[in-house]
Design a protein around this motif. Structure first.
Motif, PDB file in Angstrom:
ATOM      1  N   PRO A 299       0.821  -1.213   0.000  1.00  0.00           N
ATOM      2  CA  PRO A 299       0.000   0.000   0.000  1.00  0.00           C
ATOM      3  C   PRO A 299       0.862   1.274   0.000  1.00  0.00           C
ATOM      4  CG  PRO A 299      -0.976  -1.620   1.453  1.00  0.00           C
ATOM      5  CD  PRO A 299       0.370  -2.174   1.014  1.00  0.00           C
ATOM      6  N   ALA A 300       1.994   1.234   0.718  1.00  0.00           N
ATOM      7  CA  ALA A 300       2.894   2.398   0.725  1.00  0.00           C
ATOM      8  C   ALA A 300       3.485   2.638  -0.667  1.00  0.00           C
ATOM      9  CB  ALA A 300       4.015   2.204   1.743  1.00  0.00           C
ATOM     10  N   GLY A 301       3.793   1.573  -1.394  1.00  0.00           N
ATOM     11  CA  GLY A 301       4.298   1.704  -2.762  1.00  0.00           C
ATOM     12  C   GLY A 301       3.241   2.283  -3.694  1.00  0.00           C
ATOM     13  N   GLU A 302       2.009   1.813  -3.539  1.00  0.00           N
ATOM     14  CA  GLU A 302       0.899   2.361  -4.334  1.00  0.00           C
ATOM     15  C   GLU A 302       0.703   3.845  -4.028  1.00  0.00           C
ATOM     16  OE1 GLU A 302      -0.909   1.148  -6.745  1.00  0.00           O
ATOM     17  OE2 GLU A 302      -0.755  -1.027  -6.573  1.00  0.00           O
ATOM     18  N   GLN A 303       0.748   4.194  -2.748  1.00  0.00           N
ATOM     19  CA  GLN A 303       0.583   5.587  -2.341  1.00  0.00           C
ATOM     20  C   GLN A 303       1.700   6.450  -2.917  1.00  0.00           C
ATOM     21  OE1 GLN A 303       0.186   6.256   1.884  1.00  0.00           O
ATOM     22  NE2 GLN A 303       0.423   8.467   1.672  1.00  0.00           N
ATOM     23  N   LEU A 304       2.938   5.956  -2.860  1.00  0.00           N
ATOM     24  CA  LEU A 304       4.068   6.688  -3.424  1.00  0.00           C
ATOM     25  C   LEU A 304       3.827   6.984  -4.904  1.00  0.00           C
ATOM     26  CD1 LEU A 304       7.042   7.772  -3.308  1.00  0.00           C
ATOM     27  CD2 LEU A 304       7.695   5.481  -4.076  1.00  0.00           C
ATOM     28  N   LEU A 305       3.426   5.965  -5.663  1.00  0.00           N
ATOM     29  CA  LEU A 305       3.186   6.174  -7.093  1.00  0.00           C
ATOM     30  C   LEU A 305       2.079   7.203  -7.320  1.00  0.00           C
ATOM     31  CD1 LEU A 305       3.605   2.560  -8.462  1.00  0.00           C
ATOM     32  CD2 LEU A 305       5.070   4.529  -8.940  1.00  0.00           C
ATOM     33  N   ASP A 306       1.013   7.132  -6.517  1.00  0.00           N
ATOM     34  CA  ASP A 306      -0.062   8.130  -6.630  1.00  0.00           C
ATOM     35  C   ASP A 306       0.478   9.536  -6.372  1.00  0.00           C
ATOM     36  OD1 ASP A 306      -1.918   6.149  -7.185  1.00  0.00           O
ATOM     37  OD2 ASP A 306      -2.753   6.105  -5.151  1.00  0.00           O
ATOM     38  N   GLU A 307       1.357   9.671  -5.380  1.00  0.00           N
ATOM     39  CA  GLU A 307       1.926  10.980  -5.042  1.00  0.00           C
ATOM     40  C   GLU A 307       2.873  11.489  -6.122  1.00  0.00           C
ATOM     41  OE1 GLU A 307       3.717  10.266  -1.221  1.00  0.00           O
ATOM     42  OE2 GLU A 307       1.754  10.125  -0.216  1.00  0.00           O
ATOM     43  N   LEU A 308       3.481  10.571  -6.887  1.00  0.00           N
ATOM     44  CA  LEU A 308       4.433  10.965  -7.929  1.00  0.00           C
ATOM     45  C   LEU A 308       3.765  11.397  -9.235  1.00  0.00           C
ATOM     46  CD1 LEU A 308       7.240   8.263  -7.505  1.00  0.00           C
ATOM     47  CD2 LEU A 308       7.188  10.601  -6.615  1.00  0.00           C
ATOM     48  N   VAL A 309       2.488  11.095  -9.413  1.00  0.00           N
ATOM     49  CA  VAL A 309       1.813  11.391 -10.678  1.00  0.00           C
ATOM     50  C   VAL A 309       1.955  12.850 -11.104  1.00  0.00           C
ATOM     51  CG1 VAL A 309      -0.469  11.511 -11.802  1.00  0.00           C
ATOM     52  CG2 VAL A 309       0.243   9.424 -10.625  1.00  0.00           C
ATOM     53  N   PRO A 310       1.688  13.832 -10.234  1.00  0.00           N
ATOM     54  CA  PRO A 310       1.840  15.224 -10.687  1.00  0.00           C
ATOM     55  C   PRO A 310       3.268  15.544 -11.148  1.00  0.00           C
ATOM     56  CG  PRO A 310       0.617  15.163  -8.619  1.00  0.00           C
ATOM     57  CD  PRO A 310       1.147  13.768  -8.862  1.00  0.00           C
ATOM     58  N   GLY A 311       4.269  15.065 -10.418  1.00  0.00           N
ATOM     59  CA  GLY A 311       5.663  15.308 -10.804  1.00  0.00           C
ATOM     60  C   GLY A 311       6.018  14.630 -12.115  1.00  0.00           C
ATOM     61  N   VAL A 312       5.538  13.401 -12.300  1.00  0.00           N
ATOM     62  CA  VAL A 312       5.808  12.677 -13.552  1.00  0.00           C
ATOM     63  C   VAL A 312       5.133  13.392 -14.722  1.00  0.00           C
ATOM     64  CG1 VAL A 312       5.410  10.511 -14.799  1.00  0.00           C
ATOM     65  CG2 VAL A 312       6.230  10.467 -12.433  1.00  0.00           C
ATOM     66  N   ASN A 313       3.910  13.850 -14.524  1.00  0.00           N
ATOM     67  CA  ASN A 313       3.232  14.613 -15.586  1.00  0.00           C
ATOM     68  C   ASN A 313       4.006  15.894 -15.914  1.00  0.00           C
ATOM     69  OD1 ASN A 313       1.129  12.808 -16.069  1.00  0.00           O
ATOM     70  ND2 ASN A 313      -0.198  13.747 -14.534  1.00  0.00           N
ATOM     71  N   ALA A 314       4.462  16.589 -14.883  1.00  0.00           N
ATOM     72  CA  ALA A 314       5.248  17.810 -15.107  1.00  0.00           C
ATOM     73  C   ALA A 314       6.555  17.483 -15.827  1.00  0.00           C
ATOM     74  CB  ALA A 314       5.531  18.507 -13.774  1.00  0.00           C
ATOM     75  N   LEU A 315       7.193  16.370 -15.451  1.00  0.00           N
ATOM     76  CA  LEU A 315       8.425  15.943 -16.115  1.00  0.00           C
ATOM     77  C   LEU A 315       8.174  15.664 -17.589  1.00  0.00           C
ATOM     78  CD1 LEU A 315      11.390  14.966 -16.102  1.00  0.00           C
ATOM     79  CD2 LEU A 315      10.498  12.710 -15.453  1.00  0.00           C
ATOM     80  N   ASN A 316       7.151  14.883 -17.880  1.00  0.00           N
ATOM     81  CA  ASN A 316       6.850  14.545 -19.273  1.00  0.00           C
ATOM     82  C   ASN A 316       6.577  15.788 -20.105  1.00  0.00           C
ATOM     83  OD1 ASN A 316       7.195  11.854 -18.670  1.00  0.00           O
ATOM     84  ND2 ASN A 316       5.018  11.460 -18.400  1.00  0.00           N
ATOM     85  N   HIS A 317       5.823  16.722 -19.552  1.00  0.00           N
ATOM     86  CA  HIS A 317       5.552  17.976 -20.273  1.00  0.00           C
ATOM     87  C   HIS A 317       6.815  18.819 -20.377  1.00  0.00           C
ATOM     88  CE1 HIS A 317       1.279  17.408 -20.792  1.00  0.00           C
ATOM     89  NE2 HIS A 317       1.189  17.042 -19.531  1.00  0.00           N
ATOM     90  N   GLY A 318       7.584  18.896 -19.297  1.00  0.00           N
ATOM     91  CA  GLY A 318       8.803  19.703 -19.299  1.00  0.00           C
ATOM     92  C   GLY A 318       9.840  19.204 -20.287  1.00  0.00           C
ATOM     93  N   LEU A 319       9.974  17.887 -20.405  1.00  0.00           N
ATOM     94  CA  LEU A 319      10.953  17.328 -21.341  1.00  0.00           C
ATOM     95  C   LEU A 319      10.623  17.694 -22.788  1.00  0.00           C
ATOM     96  CD1 LEU A 319      11.502  13.796 -19.785  1.00  0.00           C
ATOM     97  CD2 LEU A 319      13.215  15.618 -19.989  1.00  0.00           C
ATOM     98  N   LEU A 320       9.350  17.856 -23.082  1.00  0.00           N
ATOM     99  CA  LEU A 320       8.928  18.124 -24.460  1.00  0.00           C
ATOM    100  C   LEU A 320       8.495  19.570 -24.661  1.00  0.00           C
ATOM    101  CD1 LEU A 320       6.909  14.820 -24.928  1.00  0.00           C
ATOM    102  CD2 LEU A 320       9.259  15.298 -25.662  1.00  0.00           C
ATOM    103  N   ASP A 321       8.596  20.363 -23.598  1.00  0.00           N
ATOM    104  CA  ASP A 321       8.162  21.759 -23.643  1.00  0.00           C
ATOM    105  C   ASP A 321       8.875  22.521 -24.761  1.00  0.00           C
ATOM    106  OD1 ASP A 321       6.650  23.929 -22.709  1.00  0.00           O
ATOM    107  OD2 ASP A 321       8.330  24.657 -21.506  1.00  0.00           O
TER     108      ASP A 321
END
Length: 166
Positions: free
Chosen positions: A105-127
């Motif tokens: 459950p802690a691993g699942e929670q971590l991934l949920d918490e990382l979603v905004p950062g991963v989305n920002a990373l994906n957009h930033g890399l292609l910005d």
């Protein structure tokens, strides 16, 4: 030295910034730097890939996980030990000394918490590239990885590769 009339010369020159290997190294360096800036250092990009694959395919054994992420088995085992120590996965021993990996459950929670950062990373890399160029870059990167997969010291193997080998 090739002349401008020599038709056997490649479009790739000796100039460092025209060499694909150097540009790929720089792109990786930039990607990792942006990953740490936007997501932090609690999880590495490779650990994130392992966690995401376990989220996508729960219960994979370590060898299959290594094949799906494109890592060698000893590196995957080391990562699994670290992720288990952090409480993000559990490793269950299977017959023949294999290990099945599951997110906690802690691993699942971590991934949920990382979603905004991963989305920002994906957009930033292609910005700044524009949608068409960004799609084309991703298409070409996928093609490059596919065409050169067997040159890796840990070639990526998918479920379809497994089915085709039987």
């Amino acid at each position: 030295m090739a002349t401008s009339t020599d038709t056997s010369t490649s479009a790739i020159s000796i100039d460092l910034y025209d060499q694909p290997g150097h540009l790929i190294r720089r792109a990786h360096q930039i990607s990792v730097s942006m990953f740490h800036d936007l997501i932090g250092r609690e999880v590495t990009p490779v650990q994130y890939a392992v966690l995401r694959m376990l989220q996508e395919l729960p219960g994979l054994d370590q060898v299959t996980l290594a094949q799906r992420v494109g890592l060698d088995t000893s590196t995957t085992a080391d990562i699994a030990v670290r992720l288990e120590a952090k409480g993000w996965i559990v490793r269950e021993v299977l017959p023949r000394r294999q290990r099945r990996l599951l997110l906690t459950p802690a691993g699942e929670q971590l991934l949920d918490e990382l979603v905004p950062g991963v989305n920002a990373l994906n957009h930033g890399l292609l910005d700044g590239m524009g949608d068409e160029d960004a799609r084309e870059l991703l298409r070409l990167l996928r093609k490059f990885v596919h065409l050169n997969n067997d040159q890796s010291r840990a070639p990526l193997r998918s479920a379809s590769d497994d089915a085709n080998s039987n």
